[in-house]
Structures are given as structure tokens and as C-alpha cells.
Design an enzyme around this catalytic site. Structure first.
Site, PDB file in Angstrom:
ATOM      1  CB  THR A  76       8.595  41.832  36.317  1.00 36.84           C
ATOM      2  OG1 THR A  76       8.300  42.399  35.038  1.00 36.84           O
ATOM      3  CG2 THR A  76       8.049  40.414  36.380  1.00 36.84           C
ATOM      4  CG  ASN A 155       1.259  48.131  29.444  1.00 35.15           C
ATOM      5  OD1 ASN A 155       0.381  47.950  30.277  1.00 35.15           O
ATOM      6  ND2 ASN A 155       1.591  47.211  28.554  1.00 35.15           N
ATOM      7  CD  GLN A 183       4.474  52.209  30.274  1.00 35.89           C
ATOM      8  OE1 GLN A 183       4.791  53.309  29.828  1.00 35.89           O
ATOM      9  NE2 GLN A 183       4.971  51.082  29.795  1.00 35.89           N
ATOM     10  CB  SER A 203      10.305  49.785  35.672  1.00 36.20           C
ATOM     11  OG  SER A 203      11.272  49.259  34.793  1.00 36.20           O
ATOM     12  CB  THR A 244      25.280  41.667  46.309  1.00 32.35           C
ATOM     13  OG1 THR A 244      25.773  40.628  47.148  1.00 32.35           O
ATOM     14  CG2 THR A 244      26.261  42.827  46.264  1.00 32.35           C
ATOM     15  CB  CYS A 329       4.938  41.739  27.549  1.00 28.42           C
ATOM     16  SG  CYS A 329       5.747  43.178  28.225  1.00 28.42           S
TER      17      CYS A 329
HETATM   18  C1  LIG Z   1       7.291  47.556  31.599  1.00 24.65           C
HETATM   19  C2  LIG Z   1       6.226  47.320  32.582  1.00 24.65           C
HETATM   20  C3  LIG Z   1       6.374  46.353  33.581  1.00 24.65           C
HETATM   21  C4  LIG Z   1       7.594  45.479  33.677  1.00 24.65           C
HETATM   22  O1  LIG Z   1       8.686  46.219  34.172  1.00 24.65           O
HETATM   23  P1  LIG Z   1      10.150  45.563  34.183  1.00 24.65           P
HETATM   24  O2  LIG Z   1      10.965  46.585  34.930  1.00 24.65           O
HETATM   25  O3  LIG Z   1      10.543  45.433  32.756  1.00 24.65           O
HETATM   26  O4  LIG Z   1      10.062  44.272  34.886  1.00 24.65           O
HETATM   27  C5  LIG Z   1       5.352  46.198  34.479  1.00 24.65           C
HETATM   28  N1  LIG Z   1       4.236  46.934  34.406  1.00 24.65           N
HETATM   29  C6  LIG Z   1       4.063  47.877  33.465  1.00 24.65           C
HETATM   30  C7  LIG Z   1       2.810  48.678  33.440  1.00 24.65           C
HETATM   31  C8  LIG Z   1       5.052  48.089  32.517  1.00 24.65           C
HETATM   32  O5  LIG Z   1       4.858  49.007  31.567  1.00 24.65           O
END
Ligand SMILES: *Cc1c(COP(=O)(O)O)cnc(C)c1O
Length: 392
Positions: A76, A155, A183, A203, A244, A329
Site C-alpha cells: 500500500t 488479487n 500477488q 509486500s 528508522t 479489503c
Molecule cells: C495485499 C495487496 C496490497 C496491499 O499490500 P499491503 O502490504 O498489505 O499494504 C496491494 N495490492 C495488492 C494487489 C495486494 O494483493
């Protein structure tokens, strides 16, 4: 009651035990706990070295230069830094951004904000199979287009976009390309040495790492992508992302990505086999449709709609099977999936959609148990439904 079965790996994955062990060694006095910016002493230098080792591991998975990666708190934040950062730094070229209606909310929400700030955004429609046709992208590019942002793997549906081809087009037209790869990393090959992709979000917690850490790849060669920071402070990460560095999180992400690289040759094939087993069994129920392209789909995701049943009713009937309706989400709201709606699914089919997502720890036994429970629930609910049989 049997123990619950986790089939929601696209929402988050459990941390791999090896990763958790590594994380734990970067917290206490007996471990590597220093501030990586404290390079005047041993503790800080040790931590800085651990951070750079992790950076190299993450870079290796996507065949990128480690120096092009910035640590963030997740995908995010990486998406926010990419879109706001690039649009603000390149405002003199233009204020147009190109994206798709099937993107994650972590992109679409940023686009709404950019529009309120005076930018313009084009939201492309996918084909019914979820793919964005190249010709549609080409037609939407304008002289003032600064950036295109398209996800690698969706996703909700698992549908894969052809990034090499899209990147070739945007590069030729002088438009930067950002990719949300939350993903796809560790599940599909990603090659930033050859793909014309300029920015890419990652992520850790979608790949057996901890929540709260991610990275943004920002290309520096052959041309350095210009970016305005979102956070100002201690000048960490070349001044582009102050704060940090969370050494324990970063080291864990590095370990998770190292394991993923090791697993790439075998894991996706094993998971695809389980996914196909699940689909074959569910298809025998009749009037079950698969949402999204059947071949251009990541191994771990299966999105299906059961005719005459809402996903909510089905999920309530199988409390022991952890799957999702739409994405985690958006499943808090009552709206049918914006992804499936954009693909042209009617509201009924979209409301009947269930996303199964499988991963490293999914077993054949779990798939077979889930099939049993889902099949029984589907038959029970269909007998109760005034809509069934829907088309006989
Ligand atoms: C889970 C996801 C996010 C968000 O990632 P975070 O690390 O939880 O902020 C963004 N884009 C996609 C396609 C995701 O599957």
C-alpha cells in the site's frame, strides 16, 4: 468439529517458520538489534549489513539491481509512493495517469485523490476474461500521460497481465510503467533486467513474510525515475523514504524472498495441481462458472460463481472453510466485487463469487475436505433457493 481450513492465502499468508526464526534473531540484545543508520559502531553496522543482505535477496527474486529497492511498510505504501511520488515529480510533463478498473483499492483510492487534486485518470475496462488488451492501452495514452499503473496478478481472480508487452508499449510512448506485484512475486518469474517496468510494488505478507513491510523498486538505469518523497525525516533510503528501518521486518522479508526463489521451480506447479483438483471437483456440481482467464492465471487462486447462491450464504454455511468473497479489503462492504463487475459479470454472478486461494501449506486432504463441505452446502442451499433450478 474439524479444525478450520485456511484457503485465503491471497489475503495474507502465515509466516514461514524459518522466516519467523530469523525475525526473532533481530530484536534482543543477544541478536542484531542496532539502528542500521548508526554506522559509527558495531551494532549499527551489523544491522546495516543485515538490511543490505535482505535487499539483495529481494532484488534477486525479481532480477533487479538491489540499489533500486526502497523499503516501505507494505505494498500500500509502495503504491502511494509510486503514484503520488511520480505524479508530483513530473507535473510539468502532464497530470494524466492510466490505470484499470480491476486494480486493487490501494491503487484506485490513490487515483481518486489525484483526481481531486486536479489530475486526470483513465480507468481501462478489461476484457471479460480480466485481461487488459494492449490496443486499449495504446489508444488511451496521451501526450500528457506521465504514468501507467497496472497490476501483474489480480488479487481476486488471479488473472495475469502481459507486462513485457505492456512495458514495451509504454516505453516506446515515453510513459512510465508502475506495477503492483504484491500477488505475483515469488509465484511468477519477474525479470526487471529485461522487462521495461519502471516501478514495482512488493509486500512481504503475501509471500510468507510478516505484515507491515514491503518494498518499492524504482529504476535508476538507463534513466533515473524521478520521485517526490511522501515522508521527510532522517534521510534514510536516499532521502526517498525517511524513518528508522525496521531491521527485523526487513531481514524477515529477505528470508521469505530467498525461500521463495528456492521454491520457484516446484511450489507453483504443486499449488496449481491442487487448484486444478479443487476446480475439477467443484465443476461437477453444475452451473459453476470460473471467473477470469483459465490459463493466464496464477497458480494459487480460483474464483468461481455458484448459480442461485450468494457467496455470503455459502460462506455462512461452511464456517470451517476460510475463503473470501471478493477481496478481504472490500468484503467488509456489501458491494459486489468491483473487479468482477468491470469484467462484465452481472450483479447476481458477482454476488455468487467465492475466491479460493491456496499456498505453501495447503494439502490434498484439506482440498478434499473443503470440496466435501462446499458441495454439501451448495446442494443444501440450492434446494432452498427459489431461483433453482435457474435455467431448466
Ligand atoms: C495485499 C495487496 C496490497 C496491499 O499490500 P499491503 O502490504 O498489505 O499494504 C496491494 N495490492 C495488492 C494487489 C495486494 O494483493
Amino acid at each position: 468439529m474439524r479444525s478450520p481450513i485456511y484457503l485465503d492465502y491471497a489475503a495474507t499468508t502465515p509466516v514461514d517458520p524459518q522466516v519467523a526464526a530469523r525475525l526473532g534473531r533481530h530484536l534482543t540484545l543477544a541478536g542484531v538489534f542496532g539502528n542500521p543508520a548508526s554506522t559509527t559502531h558495531y551494532f549499527g553496522r551489523q544491522a546495516a549489513q543485515a538490511v543490505e543482505t535482505a535487499r539483495a535477496e529481494v532484488a534477486a527474486l525479481i532480477n533487479a539491481d538491489p540499489g533500486d529497492l526502497l523499503w516501505t511498510s507494505g505494498a500500500t505504501e509502495a503504491n502511494n509512493l509510486a503514484l503520488f511520488g511520480v505524479m508530483r515529480a513530473n507535473a510539468r510533463k502532464g497530470r494524466h495517469l492510466l490505470t484499470a478498473k480491476t486494480e486493487h483499492k490501494a491503487i484506485l483510492d490513490i487515483c481518486r485523490r489525484l483526481e481531486r487534486d486536479g489530475g486526470t485518470v483513465t480507468y481501462l475496462d478489461p476484457d471479460p476474461d480480466g485481461r487488459i488488451p494492449l490496443a486499449r492501452i495504446a489508444a488511451a495514452l496521451r501526450p500528457d500521460t506521465v504514468l501507467a499503473s497496472l497490476m501483474h496478478v489480480n488479487n481476486e481472480t488471479g488473472v495475469i497481465q502481459d507486462l513485457a508487452a505492456i512495458g514495451a508499449l509504454t516505453r516506446e510512448r515515453g510513459v512510465l510503467l508502475h506495477v503492483d506485484a504484491a500477488q505475483s512475486a515469488g509465484k511468477l518469474p519477474i525479470d526487471l533486467q529485461t522487462w521495461p517496468v519502471d516501478l514495482l510494488s512488493l509486500s512481504a505478507h503475501k509471500l510468507y513474510g510478516p505484515k507491515g513491510v514491503g518494498a518499492l523498486y524504482v529504476r535508476q538505469r538507463p534513466v533515473r525515475v524521478r520521485l517526490e518523497p511522501l515522508l521527510y525525516g532522517g534521510g534514510q533510503e536516499r532521502g526517498l523514504r525517511a524513518g528508522t528501518l525496521p531491521t527485523h521486518q526487513i531481514v524477515a522479508m529477505g528470508e521469505a524472498f530467498r525461500i521463495a526463489r528456492e521454491q520457484m521451480a516446484v511450489e507453483p506447479a504443486r499449488i496449481a495441481e491442487l487448484r486444478d483438483r479443487l476446480w475439477r471437483a467443484l465443476a461437477t456440481l453444475g452451473e459453476v462458472t470460473r471467473n477470469g482467464h483459465a490459463e493466464q492465471c496464477v497458480a494459487g487462486i480460483l474464483n468461481v460463481s455458484f448459480a442461485s447462491i450468494t457467496a455470503e450464504a455459502l460462506l455462512a454455511d461452511v464456517p470451517n472453510i476460510a475463503v473470501s468473497t471478493g477481496s478481504a479489503c472490500t468484503s467488509a462492504g456489501n458491494e459486489p466485487s468491483h473487479v468482477l463487475r468491470a469484467m462484465g459479470c452481472d450483479a447476481v454472478r458477482a454476488r455468487g463469487a467465492v475466491r479460493f486461494s491456496l499456498g505453501r501449506f495447503t494439502t490434498v486432504e484439506e482440498i478434499d475436505q473443503a470440496v466435501q463441505a462446499i458441495s454439501a452446502a451448495v446442494q443444501r442451499l440450492r434446494e432452498l433457493s427459489p431461483l433453482w433450478p435457474s435455467s431448466h
